[in-house]
Design a protein around this motif. Structure first.
Motif, PDB file in Angstrom:
ATOM      1  N   LEU A   1     -29.607  21.937  59.180  1.00 45.04           N
ATOM      2  CA  LEU A   1     -29.138  22.908  58.188  1.00 45.04           C
ATOM      3  C   LEU A   1     -30.043  24.136  58.143  1.00 45.04           C
ATOM      4  O   LEU A   1     -29.569  25.272  58.005  1.00 45.04           O
ATOM      5  N   LEU A   2     -31.355  23.905  58.251  1.00 47.58           N
ATOM      6  CA  LEU A   2     -32.287  25.026  58.250  1.00 47.58           C
ATOM      7  C   LEU A   2     -32.033  25.946  59.437  1.00 47.58           C
ATOM      8  O   LEU A   2     -32.032  27.175  59.307  1.00 47.58           O
ATOM      9  N   GLU A   3     -31.792  25.353  60.581  1.00 45.86           N
ATOM     10  CA  GLU A   3     -31.489  26.151  61.778  1.00 45.86           C
ATOM     11  C   GLU A   3     -30.218  26.952  61.581  1.00 45.86           C
ATOM     12  O   GLU A   3     -30.123  28.114  61.984  1.00 45.86           O
ATOM     13  N   GLY A   4     -29.239  26.321  60.919  1.00 43.06           N
ATOM     14  CA  GLY A   4     -27.981  27.022  60.691  1.00 43.06           C
ATOM     15  C   GLY A   4     -28.127  28.216  59.775  1.00 43.06           C
ATOM     16  O   GLY A   4     -27.543  29.272  60.012  1.00 43.06           O
ATOM     17  N   PHE A   5     -28.948  28.082  58.718  1.00 41.27           N
ATOM     18  CA  PHE A   5     -29.106  29.182  57.761  1.00 41.27           C
ATOM     19  C   PHE A   5     -30.043  30.269  58.288  1.00 41.27           C
ATOM     20  O   PHE A   5     -29.838  31.453  58.025  1.00 41.27           O
ATOM     21  N   VAL A   6     -31.081  29.878  59.023  1.00 39.08           N
ATOM     22  CA  VAL A   6     -32.056  30.858  59.517  1.00 39.08           C
ATOM     23  C   VAL A   6     -31.525  31.591  60.742  1.00 39.08           C
ATOM     24  O   VAL A   6     -31.688  32.799  60.886  1.00 39.08           O
ATOM     25  N   PHE A   7     -30.885  30.828  61.652  1.00 36.55           N
ATOM     26  CA  PHE A   7     -30.382  31.428  62.891  1.00 36.55           C
ATOM     27  C   PHE A   7     -28.855  31.353  62.935  1.00 36.55           C
ATOM     28  O   PHE A   7     -28.282  30.917  63.932  1.00 36.55           O
ATOM     29  N   GLY A   8     -28.239  31.760  61.852  1.00 40.82           N
ATOM     30  CA  GLY A   8     -26.793  31.610  61.733  1.00 40.82           C
ATOM     31  C   GLY A   8     -26.011  32.243  62.867  1.00 40.82           C
ATOM     32  O   GLY A   8     -25.140  31.605  63.454  1.00 40.82           O
ATOM     33  N   ASP A   9     -26.320  33.493  63.212  1.00 42.77           N
ATOM     34  CA  ASP A   9     -25.586  34.169  64.279  1.00 42.77           C
ATOM     35  C   ASP A   9     -25.799  33.492  65.621  1.00 42.77           C
ATOM     36  O   ASP A   9     -24.860  33.310  66.403  1.00 42.77           O
ATOM     37  N   GLY A  10     -27.060  33.114  65.895  1.00 42.93           N
ATOM     38  CA  GLY A  10     -27.349  32.447  67.158  1.00 42.93           C
ATOM     39  C   GLY A  10     -26.664  31.105  67.256  1.00 42.93           C
ATOM     40  O   GLY A  10     -26.135  30.733  68.309  1.00 42.93           O
ATOM     41  N   VAL A  11     -26.645  30.372  66.131  1.00 41.49           N
ATOM     42  CA  VAL A  11     -25.964  29.076  66.123  1.00 41.49           C
ATOM     43  C   VAL A  11     -24.467  29.265  66.321  1.00 41.49           C
ATOM     44  O   VAL A  11     -23.811  28.505  67.041  1.00 41.49           O
ATOM     45  N   ALA A  12     -23.903  30.282  65.693  1.00 39.33           N
ATOM     46  CA  ALA A  12     -22.471  30.540  65.844  1.00 39.33           C
ATOM     47  C   ALA A  12     -22.113  30.885  67.285  1.00 39.33           C
ATOM     48  O   ALA A  12     -21.069  30.475  67.792  1.00 39.33           O
ATOM     49  N   LYS A  13     -22.991  31.644  67.962  1.00 39.73           N
ATOM     50  CA  LYS A  13     -22.715  32.002  69.355  1.00 39.73           C
ATOM     51  C   LYS A  13     -22.831  30.795  70.273  1.00 39.73           C
ATOM     52  O   LYS A  13     -22.060  30.633  71.209  1.00 39.73           O
ATOM     53  N   ARG A  14     -23.829  29.950  70.002  1.00 37.33           N
ATOM     54  CA  ARG A  14     -23.982  28.733  70.809  1.00 37.33           C
ATOM     55  C   ARG A  14     -22.917  27.704  70.460  1.00 37.33           C
ATOM     56  O   ARG A  14     -22.516  26.906  71.300  1.00 37.33           O
ATOM     57  N   GLY A  15     -22.521  27.699  69.167  1.00 36.13           N
ATOM     58  CA  GLY A  15     -21.564  26.705  68.698  1.00 36.13           C
ATOM     59  C   GLY A  15     -22.193  25.346  68.513  1.00 36.13           C
ATOM     60  O   GLY A  15     -21.488  24.332  68.503  1.00 36.13           O
ATOM     61  N   VAL A  16     -23.525  25.263  68.330  1.00 34.32           N
ATOM     62  CA  VAL A  16     -24.174  23.963  68.263  1.00 34.32           C
ATOM     63  C   VAL A  16     -25.527  24.078  67.570  1.00 34.32           C
ATOM     64  O   VAL A  16     -26.173  25.127  67.608  1.00 34.32           O
TER      65      VAL A  16
END
Length: 290
Positions: free
Chosen positions: A178-193
Motif C-alpha cells: 500500500l505504501l508503494e502504491g501511495f508513494v509511487f502511484g504513477d509508477g505503479v499504475a504504469k507497471r500495473g503491479v
C-alpha cells in the motif's frame, strides 16, 4: 521490464504452491493449523491477484482501473486477516469462547470487507479516510493479538521467531504494498503491479519453511503432566477436556453449572502449573518437574 516483474510474481507463487501442500499434509493436526493455513492462503491469493493484475495490465486493460481493483482486493485481504488473526490466537492459546468479542471482530471484518468492495468507486477524499480506518482496524487486530501472545506465548513456544513470522511479515507485505502504491502511484499504475508484494511473500515462504517445526509445535515434543495430584473428579474433567468438550458440554455431562466447571479447571491449572487448556492438552509439565 514487465517480463521481469511477471517472472518475480511467478517465482513467488511457485514457492507458495510448493510450501502449502507440504504444510497441510505434515501439520494438519497441529493446534490452530486451520486458521494459520487460511491466513497463508489469504496472503497467497493476494500474490495471485497481483500476478493476474500484471498479466492483464501488460496484455489487455488500462492500468489505472486494474490498480484500483487490486487495491480493493488488498483491503478484502485485510478484512480476512482482521477475522482470522484473532481466531488463530484463540485456538492456539485456547482462549475461552466469548460471543460478544467474536461478534465485534466479525462486524469489524465485515465492515472492512464491504467498504473494500466499493473503495475504488468512492471520491478520493472519502477513499483515503476508508484506507486509514481499514489500516487502523488491522493495527488494532495486531495489537490485540500481541496482547494475547504476551499473556500465553511462553506456554506454547520456546523462541520469539514464530511471533515475528506470524505478525510482522503479513502486515509488512500488505503495508509495503500500500505504501508503494501511495508513494509511487504513477509508477505503479504504469507497471500495473506492486513490486514489494512478491518479495515479501518469498521471504515469508522462506521463513515459514525455516521455522516450520517451531510454528506448528508437535504434542509429542512436550512432557506429560503428572495427574496423580488431582482428585478423582478433576481427573474426570481433564479427560473431558482431552476429548475436546467445551465448558458447557462438560457441565451438561457432569450435572454441574458452567461456573463450577470453570472453578474446577482453575484448580486443575493451579495444581499442574499451567495457565490454559492448550498447555493442558499438550501435556506441559510444571516448572521444576522432571
Amino acid at each position: 521490464m514487465n517480463h521481469i516483474y511477471f517472472a518475480l510474481y511467478v517465482i513467488a507463487l511457485l514457492g507458495g504452491a510448493l510450501l502449502l501442500p507440504v504444510l497441510y499434509f505434515r501439520y494438519k493436526t497441529a493446534k490452530a493449523f486451520n486458521e494459520s493455513f487460511a491466513i497463508y492462503v489469504v496472503l497467497s491469493l493476494l500474490v495471485f491477484l497481483g500476478t493476474c493484475t500484471l498479466y492483464i495490465a501488460v496484455n489487455v486493460s488500462p492500468y489505472h482501473f486494474l490498480f484500483n481493483v487490486f487495491v480493493s482486493a488488498a483491503f478484502c485481504n485485510i478484512a480476512a486477516l482482521v477475522y482470522l488473526l484473532p481466531r488463530q490466537q484463540y485456538q492456539l492459546f485456547n482462549v475461552p469462547e466469548n460471543r460478544r468479542r467474536d461478534y465485534i471482530w466479525r462486524a469489524l471484518s465485515g465492515a472492512v470487507f464491504v467498504v473494500a468492495l466499493f473503495m475504488w468507486l468512492l471520491p478520493q477524499a472519502i477513499a483515503f479516510i476508508v484506507v486509514v480506518l481499514s489500516l487502523l482496524a488491522l493495527i488494532s487486530t495486531l495489537i490485540y493479538c500481541q496482547r494475547l501472545q504476551n499473556r500465553f506465548y511462553a506456554q506454547v513456544f520456546t523462541s520469539n521467531k514464530p511471533k515475528v513470522v506470524a505478525l510482522v511479515l503479513p502486515v509488512l507485505g500488505i503495508g509495503l504494498g500500500l505504501l508503494e502504491g501511495f508513494v509511487f502511484g504513477d509508477g505503479v499504475a504504469k507497471r500495473g503491479v506492486i513490486l514489494s508484494l512478491p518479495i515479501v511473500y518469498i521471504l515469508h515462504c522462506a521463513s515459514v519453511w525455516w521455522l516450520r517445526d517451531e510454528l506448528f509445535p508437535s504434542t509429542t515434543q512436550v512432557q506429560a503432566l503428572q495427574l496423580d495430584q488431582l482428585t478423582a473428579k478433576e481427573r474426570e474433567i481433564v479427560q473431558a477436556v482431552l476429548k475436546g468438550l467445551s465448558n458447557k458440554q462438560i457441565a451438561a455431562d457432569f450435572g454441574l453449572s458452567p461456573s463450577t466447571v470453570k472453578n474446577h479447571l482453575y484448580a486443575i491449572f493451579k495444581k499442574l502449573g499451567v495457565t490454559n487448556r492448550y498447555a493442558l492438552l499438550n501435556g506441559l509439565a510444571t516448572k521444576g518437574q522432571s
